[in-house]
Design a protein around this motif. Structure first.
Motif, PDB file in Angstrom:
ATOM      1  N   ILE A   1       0.840  -1.216   0.000  1.00  0.00           N
ATOM      2  CA  ILE A   1       0.000   0.000   0.000  1.00  0.00           C
ATOM      3  C   ILE A   1       0.873   1.264   0.000  1.00  0.00           C
ATOM      4  O   ILE A   1       0.564   2.249  -0.672  1.00  0.00           O
ATOM      5  CB  ILE A   1      -0.932   0.056   1.234  1.00  0.00           C
ATOM      6  CG1 ILE A   1      -1.752  -1.225   1.380  1.00  0.00           C
ATOM      7  CG2 ILE A   1      -1.863   1.267   1.140  1.00  0.00           C
ATOM      8  CD1 ILE A   1      -2.573  -1.264   2.676  1.00  0.00           C
ATOM      9  N   MET A   2       1.945   1.203   0.780  1.00  0.00           N
ATOM     10  CA  MET A   2       2.770   2.399   0.953  1.00  0.00           C
ATOM     11  C   MET A   2       3.715   2.627  -0.236  1.00  0.00           C
ATOM     12  O   MET A   2       4.336   3.681  -0.327  1.00  0.00           O
ATOM     13  CB  MET A   2       3.636   2.266   2.220  1.00  0.00           C
ATOM     14  CG  MET A   2       2.864   2.038   3.491  1.00  0.00           C
ATOM     15  SD  MET A   2       2.034   3.545   4.070  1.00  0.00           S
ATOM     16  CE  MET A   2       1.814   3.186   5.802  1.00  0.00           C
TER      17      MET A   2
ATOM     18  N   VAL B   1      -6.475   6.619  -2.638  1.00  0.00           N
ATOM     19  CA  VAL B   1      -6.578   6.651  -1.183  1.00  0.00           C
ATOM     20  C   VAL B   1      -7.740   5.805  -0.678  1.00  0.00           C
ATOM     21  O   VAL B   1      -7.616   5.076   0.315  1.00  0.00           O
ATOM     22  CB  VAL B   1      -6.721   8.121  -0.712  1.00  0.00           C
ATOM     23  CG1 VAL B   1      -7.124   8.183   0.740  1.00  0.00           C
ATOM     24  CG2 VAL B   1      -5.407   8.866  -0.926  1.00  0.00           C
TER      25      VAL B   1
ATOM     26  N   ALA C   1      -6.878   2.291  -0.520  1.00  0.00           N
ATOM     27  CA  ALA C   1      -5.871   2.077   0.532  1.00  0.00           C
ATOM     28  C   ALA C   1      -6.547   1.994   1.902  1.00  0.00           C
ATOM     29  O   ALA C   1      -6.178   1.161   2.739  1.00  0.00           O
ATOM     30  CB  ALA C   1      -4.838   3.203   0.522  1.00  0.00           C
ATOM     31  N   VAL C   2      -7.540   2.835   2.111  1.00  0.00           N
ATOM     32  CA  VAL C   2      -8.265   2.830   3.383  1.00  0.00           C
ATOM     33  C   VAL C   2      -9.009   1.504   3.568  1.00  0.00           C
ATOM     34  O   VAL C   2      -8.931   0.858   4.627  1.00  0.00           O
ATOM     35  CB  VAL C   2      -9.244   4.030   3.454  1.00  0.00           C
ATOM     36  CG1 VAL C   2     -10.215   3.884   4.621  1.00  0.00           C
ATOM     37  CG2 VAL C   2      -8.470   5.334   3.555  1.00  0.00           C
TER      38      VAL C   2
ATOM     39  N   THR D   1      -6.493  -1.276   4.191  1.00  0.00           N
ATOM     40  CA  THR D   1      -5.902  -1.150   5.533  1.00  0.00           C
ATOM     41  C   THR D   1      -6.821  -1.762   6.587  1.00  0.00           C
ATOM     42  O   THR D   1      -6.390  -2.552   7.435  1.00  0.00           O
ATOM     43  CB  THR D   1      -5.666   0.338   5.874  1.00  0.00           C
ATOM     44  OG1 THR D   1      -4.752   0.876   4.923  1.00  0.00           O
ATOM     45  CG2 THR D   1      -5.113   0.515   7.268  1.00  0.00           C
ATOM     46  N   LEU D   2      -8.101  -1.378   6.528  1.00  0.00           N
ATOM     47  CA  LEU D   2      -9.038  -1.894   7.524  1.00  0.00           C
ATOM     48  C   LEU D   2      -9.223  -3.403   7.362  1.00  0.00           C
ATOM     49  O   LEU D   2      -9.234  -4.148   8.343  1.00  0.00           O
ATOM     50  CB  LEU D   2     -10.389  -1.185   7.416  1.00  0.00           C
ATOM     51  CG  LEU D   2     -10.409   0.235   7.984  1.00  0.00           C
ATOM     52  CD1 LEU D   2     -11.749   0.895   7.707  1.00  0.00           C
ATOM     53  CD2 LEU D   2     -10.142   0.222   9.499  1.00  0.00           C
TER      54      LEU D   2
ATOM     55  N   ILE E   1     -10.742  11.771   4.697  1.00  0.00           N
ATOM     56  CA  ILE E   1      -9.675  11.005   4.019  1.00  0.00           C
ATOM     57  C   ILE E   1     -10.053  10.701   2.566  1.00  0.00           C
ATOM     58  O   ILE E   1      -9.224  10.748   1.664  1.00  0.00           O
ATOM     59  CB  ILE E   1      -9.393   9.658   4.729  1.00  0.00           C
ATOM     60  CG1 ILE E   1      -9.120   9.864   6.219  1.00  0.00           C
ATOM     61  CG2 ILE E   1      -8.202   8.947   4.084  1.00  0.00           C
ATOM     62  CD1 ILE E   1      -8.976   8.547   6.998  1.00  0.00           C
TER      63      ILE E   1
ATOM     64  N   VAL F   1      -1.112   8.503   0.424  1.00  0.00           N
ATOM     65  CA  VAL F   1      -1.641   7.213   0.863  1.00  0.00           C
ATOM     66  C   VAL F   1      -1.104   6.818   2.236  1.00  0.00           C
ATOM     67  O   VAL F   1      -1.852   6.335   3.090  1.00  0.00           O
ATOM     68  CB  VAL F   1      -1.291   6.136  -0.192  1.00  0.00           C
ATOM     69  CG1 VAL F   1      -1.548   4.741   0.360  1.00  0.00           C
ATOM     70  CG2 VAL F   1      -2.107   6.348  -1.459  1.00  0.00           C
ATOM     71  N   ALA F   2       0.191   7.033   2.476  1.00  0.00           N
ATOM     72  CA  ALA F   2       0.773   6.595   3.751  1.00  0.00           C
ATOM     73  C   ALA F   2       0.066   7.280   4.926  1.00  0.00           C
ATOM     74  O   ALA F   2      -0.289   6.629   5.912  1.00  0.00           O
ATOM     75  CB  ALA F   2       2.266   6.893   3.779  1.00  0.00           C
TER      76      ALA F   2
ATOM     77  N   ALA G   1      -2.916   8.457   4.900  1.00  0.00           N
ATOM     78  CA  ALA G   1      -4.292   7.947   4.954  1.00  0.00           C
ATOM     79  C   ALA G   1      -4.340   6.626   5.723  1.00  0.00           C
ATOM     80  O   ALA G   1      -5.257   6.385   6.522  1.00  0.00           O
ATOM     81  CB  ALA G   1      -4.848   7.759   3.542  1.00  0.00           C
ATOM     82  N   VAL G   2      -3.339   5.789   5.496  1.00  0.00           N
ATOM     83  CA  VAL G   2      -3.276   4.495   6.187  1.00  0.00           C
ATOM     84  C   VAL G   2      -3.099   4.714   7.697  1.00  0.00           C
ATOM     85  O   VAL G   2      -3.818   4.130   8.518  1.00  0.00           O
ATOM     86  CB  VAL G   2      -2.120   3.641   5.611  1.00  0.00           C
ATOM     87  CG1 VAL G   2      -1.833   2.430   6.496  1.00  0.00           C
ATOM     88  CG2 VAL G   2      -2.441   3.194   4.185  1.00  0.00           C
ATOM     89  N   ASP G   3      -2.161   5.570   8.070  1.00  0.00           N
ATOM     90  CA  ASP G   3      -1.951   5.871   9.496  1.00  0.00           C
ATOM     91  C   ASP G   3      -3.234   6.399  10.142  1.00  0.00           C
ATOM     92  O   ASP G   3      -3.621   5.968  11.224  1.00  0.00           O
ATOM     93  CB  ASP G   3      -0.873   6.966   9.650  1.00  0.00           C
ATOM     94  CG  ASP G   3       0.539   6.389   9.613  1.00  0.00           C
ATOM     95  OD1 ASP G   3       0.688   5.161   9.756  1.00  0.00           O
ATOM     96  OD2 ASP G   3       1.494   7.177   9.417  1.00  0.00           O
TER      97      ASP G   3
ATOM     98  N   THR H   1      -6.308   6.124   9.152  1.00  0.00           N
ATOM     99  CA  THR H   1      -7.365   5.110   9.179  1.00  0.00           C
ATOM    100  C   THR H   1      -7.221   4.209  10.405  1.00  0.00           C
ATOM    101  O   THR H   1      -8.185   3.964  11.139  1.00  0.00           O
ATOM    102  CB  THR H   1      -7.293   4.233   7.908  1.00  0.00           C
ATOM    103  OG1 THR H   1      -7.505   5.066   6.773  1.00  0.00           O
ATOM    104  CG2 THR H   1      -8.328   3.123   7.932  1.00  0.00           C
TER     105      THR H   1
END
Lengths: 221, 221
Positions: free
Chosen positions: A168-169, A177, A180-181, A184-185, B168, B177-178, B180-182, B184
């Motif tokens: 993702i990163m 985005v 990616a969200v 991530t979840l 987001i 994106v990074a 956004a991941v953090d 989230t």
């Protein structure tokens, strides 16, 4: 009386093993729904979650009745309390499968997963289901070696989960985005599902050996 | 004997209330560490988490001893079991504060939060800490109305969490994106922290009224 109590404890174990099987199936279907954007399957997982909740209530009531009527001590007491904890973890695993299914439903007919990460989720799904099925065996056999083997499978999920983050990163992530969200979840749901399966097995080890294995490492990359 | 038992239950409640206070402080400091990129504070939260784990073990052992020695029934049994569940939730809340602190440490000296979402986290942190402190009061007072009030605060976190996702996902999100991941994952930690606080309060309601309030809604937007 003693014998009757043993029988009751065995019944409780069978109920818990049944919950393991339910959440394994839920996660298997949810993963398939996610990978194939299968709305029907997602709906089925969502509709079935109440059965996991009911099974948890039944386990808990059963455990309460055992405590109130039999007033167990020592290992028998630990066993009943471990069952109460395990039922809680298993309900949570059901919730996590539900979240995966809801993600599949929410984006339908769009797929939730970019192609790039689909194989990772296929793999995380496989290992997560395997963990729930192994926890079922551990509950039924009380085999401490088998319980420890769950930690290896959990390491596998953790590795997959870490790899997911690097994908993702990465600067080559071209899915935006929102994806990616979601990813991530979803990754987190699989990782937590696995942690709970390990925690169920650890409680069994505790009952058998009287010692709790090392704390679960819910590490976030 | 009866009186001695009552005293023991009260002691257990005081231990749990102490855990509430610990996790409230942990989340307060973790949020500050996150917002101010304060490494020292983050390290402190990380170092202190073991105290929450120890407090949980102590509560659980205390509860086990009560069950083994006194063999309570009816409401007294429910109270002890509720305490065991509450201790588990509270340990988990400590873990979630720990995750927030670790995020702050991982990105240090860079701030984790884009300026755009910092106020949202300030607010989620405030409400999360308030929830833990309210749970503490509920445990000490066994006030059912106060327990229900926790659900309103939890709705507040859910609203903030939902709002966070719209930020987001918005096309104006320019933080990549990074971040956004953090963000989230961090949002999820606050939301779960709040859910656990509500679950602690609900167990108290159950002990007082004999009825469990509606299931917690761990909804993922």
């Amino acid at each position: 009386m003693r014998e009757a109590y043993r029988v009751e404890l065995d019944e409780l174990a069978v109920e818990l093993a049944g919950m393991c099987s339910m959440v394994a199936t839920a996660m298997e279907s949810a993963t398939r729904a996610l990978l194939d954007a299968d709305l029907g399957l997602a709906e089925q997982v969502i509709g079935d979650d109440v059965k996991v909740d009911d099974a948890r209530s039944a386990c808990e009531e059963h455990a309460y009745a055992l405590l109130a009527l039999q007033a167990p001590v020592a290992t028998d007491l630990r066993t009943v309390l471990a069952a109460i904890h395990a039922a809680e973890s298993l309900e949570r695993m059901g919730d996590l499968a539900l979240h995966v299914a809801k993600a599949a439903r929410r984006r339908h007919p769009q797929p939730v997963l970019p192609e790039q990460v689909a194989p990772l989720f296929r793999e995380m799904g496989r290992v997560a289901v395997e963990l729930a099925r192994k926890a079922e065996q551990v509950i039924l056999t009380k085999d401490v070696d088998q319980a420890h083997a769950l930690e290896d499978a959990d390491d596998e999920i953790d590795d997959l989960h870490r790899h997911l983050f690097t994908v993702i990163m990465d600067k080559d992530w071209s899915n935006g985005v929102a994806a990616a969200v979601d990813v991530t979840l979803l990754g987190r749901f699989y990782e937590r599902f696995a942690d709970h399966a390990v925690s169920v097995a650890k409680r069994v080890v505790f009952v058998v050996t009287g010692r709790m294995p090392g704390a679960s490492h819910d590490e976030v990359v």
